[in-house]
Design a protein around this motif. Sequence first.
Motif, PDB file in Angstrom:
ATOM      1  N   TYR A 168       6.901 -64.042 -24.706  1.00 34.51           N
ATOM      2  CA  TYR A 168       5.883 -63.320 -24.347  1.00 34.51           C
ATOM      3  C   TYR A 168       4.636 -63.359 -24.832  1.00 34.51           C
ATOM      4  O   TYR A 168       4.559 -63.518 -26.251  1.00 34.51           O
ATOM      5  CB  TYR A 168       6.554 -61.806 -24.391  1.00 34.51           C
ATOM      6  N   LEU A 205       0.191 -62.599 -24.903  1.00 33.39           N
ATOM      7  CA  LEU A 205      -0.791 -61.837 -24.796  1.00 33.39           C
ATOM      8  C   LEU A 205      -2.366 -62.143 -25.090  1.00 33.39           C
ATOM      9  O   LEU A 205      -2.353 -63.064 -26.125  1.00 33.39           O
ATOM     10  CB  LEU A 205      -0.703 -60.338 -25.137  1.00 33.39           C
ATOM     11  N   TYR A 224      -6.054 -60.282 -26.166  1.00 39.58           N
ATOM     12  CA  TYR A 224      -6.688 -59.185 -26.490  1.00 39.58           C
ATOM     13  C   TYR A 224      -8.152 -59.827 -26.690  1.00 39.58           C
ATOM     14  O   TYR A 224      -8.604 -60.938 -27.327  1.00 39.58           O
ATOM     15  CB  TYR A 224      -6.223 -58.814 -27.817  1.00 39.58           C
ATOM     16  N   GLY A 243     -11.212 -51.481 -32.298  1.00 38.11           N
ATOM     17  CA  GLY A 243      -9.788 -52.008 -32.001  1.00 38.11           C
ATOM     18  C   GLY A 243      -9.633 -53.223 -30.768  1.00 38.11           C
ATOM     19  O   GLY A 243     -10.423 -53.077 -29.911  1.00 38.11           O
ATOM     20  N   TYR A 293       2.383 -49.027 -35.127  1.00 40.36           N
ATOM     21  CA  TYR A 293       2.342 -50.246 -35.904  1.00 40.36           C
ATOM     22  C   TYR A 293       1.135 -50.177 -36.615  1.00 40.36           C
ATOM     23  O   TYR A 293      -0.020 -49.361 -36.286  1.00 40.36           O
ATOM     24  CB  TYR A 293       1.887 -51.439 -35.144  1.00 40.36           C
ATOM     25  N   TYR A 329      -1.620 -52.487 -38.748  1.00 40.31           N
ATOM     26  CA  TYR A 329      -2.153 -53.974 -38.798  1.00 40.31           C
ATOM     27  C   TYR A 329      -3.386 -53.614 -39.728  1.00 40.31           C
ATOM     28  O   TYR A 329      -4.158 -52.827 -39.781  1.00 40.31           O
ATOM     29  CB  TYR A 329      -2.703 -54.437 -37.605  1.00 40.31           C
ATOM     30  N   LEU A 348      -4.978 -60.694 -37.304  1.00 43.33           N
ATOM     31  CA  LEU A 348      -4.479 -59.435 -37.363  1.00 43.33           C
ATOM     32  C   LEU A 348      -3.096 -59.695 -38.090  1.00 43.33           C
ATOM     33  O   LEU A 348      -2.469 -60.442 -37.597  1.00 43.33           O
ATOM     34  CB  LEU A 348      -4.227 -58.689 -36.327  1.00 43.33           C
ATOM     35  N   LEU A 393      -6.033 -51.176 -38.402  1.00 41.79           N
ATOM     36  CA  LEU A 393      -5.751 -50.920 -36.894  1.00 41.79           C
ATOM     37  C   LEU A 393      -4.324 -50.261 -36.713  1.00 41.79           C
ATOM     38  O   LEU A 393      -3.338 -50.604 -37.314  1.00 41.79           O
ATOM     39  CB  LEU A 393      -5.755 -51.998 -36.237  1.00 41.79           C
ATOM     40  N   ILE A 403      10.092 -55.504 -26.920  1.00 40.50           N
ATOM     41  CA  ILE A 403       8.818 -56.514 -26.622  1.00 40.50           C
ATOM     42  C   ILE A 403       7.849 -55.704 -25.528  1.00 40.50           C
ATOM     43  O   ILE A 403       8.539 -55.057 -24.536  1.00 40.50           O
ATOM     44  CB  ILE A 403       9.633 -57.933 -25.606  1.00 40.50           C
ATOM     45  N   GLY A 404       6.780 -55.965 -25.526  1.00 42.63           N
ATOM     46  CA  GLY A 404       5.964 -55.288 -24.528  1.00 42.63           C
ATOM     47  C   GLY A 404       4.236 -55.242 -25.265  1.00 42.63           C
ATOM     48  O   GLY A 404       4.364 -55.628 -26.372  1.00 42.63           O
ATOM     49  N   THR A 405       3.577 -54.981 -24.339  1.00 44.24           N
ATOM     50  CA  THR A 405       2.097 -54.780 -24.846  1.00 44.24           C
ATOM     51  C   THR A 405       1.731 -53.901 -26.078  1.00 44.24           C
ATOM     52  O   THR A 405       2.156 -52.746 -25.786  1.00 44.24           O
ATOM     53  CB  THR A 405       1.279 -54.590 -23.599  1.00 44.24           C
ATOM     54  N   GLN A 406       0.973 -54.135 -26.893  1.00 44.26           N
ATOM     55  CA  GLN A 406       0.864 -53.060 -28.020  1.00 44.26           C
ATOM     56  C   GLN A 406      -0.698 -52.748 -27.543  1.00 44.26           C
ATOM     57  O   GLN A 406      -1.545 -53.507 -27.258  1.00 44.26           O
ATOM     58  CB  GLN A 406       0.672 -53.789 -29.268  1.00 44.26           C
ATOM     59  N   TYR A 407      -1.087 -51.445 -28.010  1.00 47.54           N
ATOM     60  CA  TYR A 407      -2.524 -50.768 -27.536  1.00 47.54           C
ATOM     61  C   TYR A 407      -2.994 -50.385 -28.825  1.00 47.54           C
ATOM     62  O   TYR A 407      -2.263 -49.582 -29.434  1.00 47.54           O
ATOM     63  CB  TYR A 407      -2.385 -49.795 -26.266  1.00 47.54           C
ATOM     64  N   PHE A 408      -4.147 -50.864 -29.011  1.00 47.44           N
ATOM     65  CA  PHE A 408      -4.869 -50.491 -30.400  1.00 47.44           C
ATOM     66  C   PHE A 408      -5.566 -49.110 -30.445  1.00 47.44           C
ATOM     67  O   PHE A 408      -6.328 -48.834 -29.445  1.00 47.44           O
ATOM     68  CB  PHE A 408      -5.397 -51.744 -30.758  1.00 47.44           C
ATOM     69  N   GLY A 409      -5.556 -48.647 -31.490  1.00 49.62           N
ATOM     70  CA  GLY A 409      -6.553 -47.581 -31.827  1.00 49.62           C
ATOM     71  C   GLY A 409      -8.101 -48.096 -32.253  1.00 49.62           C
ATOM     72  O   GLY A 409      -8.185 -49.279 -32.338  1.00 49.62           O
ATOM     73  N   PRO A 410      -9.060 -47.214 -32.394  1.00 50.80           N
ATOM     74  CA  PRO A 410     -10.522 -47.747 -32.741  1.00 50.80           C
ATOM     75  C   PRO A 410     -10.482 -48.356 -34.238  1.00 50.80           C
ATOM     76  O   PRO A 410     -11.603 -49.142 -34.353  1.00 50.80           O
ATOM     77  CB  PRO A 410     -11.404 -46.543 -32.377  1.00 50.80           C
TER      78      PRO A 410
END
Lengths: 113, 113
Positions: free
Chosen positions: A32, A34, A36, A43, B34, B36, B44, B90, B99-106
Amino acid sequence: DQQVKQNSPSLSVQEGRISILNCDYTNSMFDYFLWYKKYPAEGPTFLISISSIKDKNEDGRFTVFLNKSAKHLSLHIVPSQPGDSAVYFCAASVGDSSYKLIFGSGTRLLVRP
Amino acid sequence: SQTIHQWPATLVQPVGSPLSLECTVEGTSNPNLYWYRQAAGRGLQLLFYSVGIGQISSEVPQNLSASRPQDRQFILSSKKLLLSDSGFYLCAWSLAGGIGTQYFGPGTRLLVL
């Protein structure tokens, strides 16, 4: 050992042209991938992903291509816009319970007006 | 919709002082969480991840620790900061199940002097 490599630290493209960002990986277990996009002091924002069962995924101006035999993926941006100027990271994961994304070091894209 | 918050946005701390960075997620339950770090000009690096309350996995030996006291709260701590702890931190979340998309904070920019 860098499992995900982005060998071009920077790329400059004219507005309206195609931007091609490249990424190579070494771990054949990755399934998989991705991309970004990251602006300074923010972020990363998820752009697009692709599973290893596909070789292409498209979302608007963004297309990701995967060449498993070459362990290579690329992100195409057409047409490029000045707002696309940012650092782009590719990432990869293994479809088990590791929950981990392995990131490349990033490519800084500059789209010139 | 889901949102992720981090604070503070910027932090300047003396060497040897403690650290506590907080991350919270809204709009989802039982997320994977998570931490980072992005050092200057680098990619990262995954520091910690958590698949549930009280469950923390550490990726690299370091001067930092993480805790997850509530389902959607993730805290990064240190008892005594080192100069090398400076960087951009982060927090990210993904849906439970691996498994999957990770979404990040600011992000939080930490400068240790």
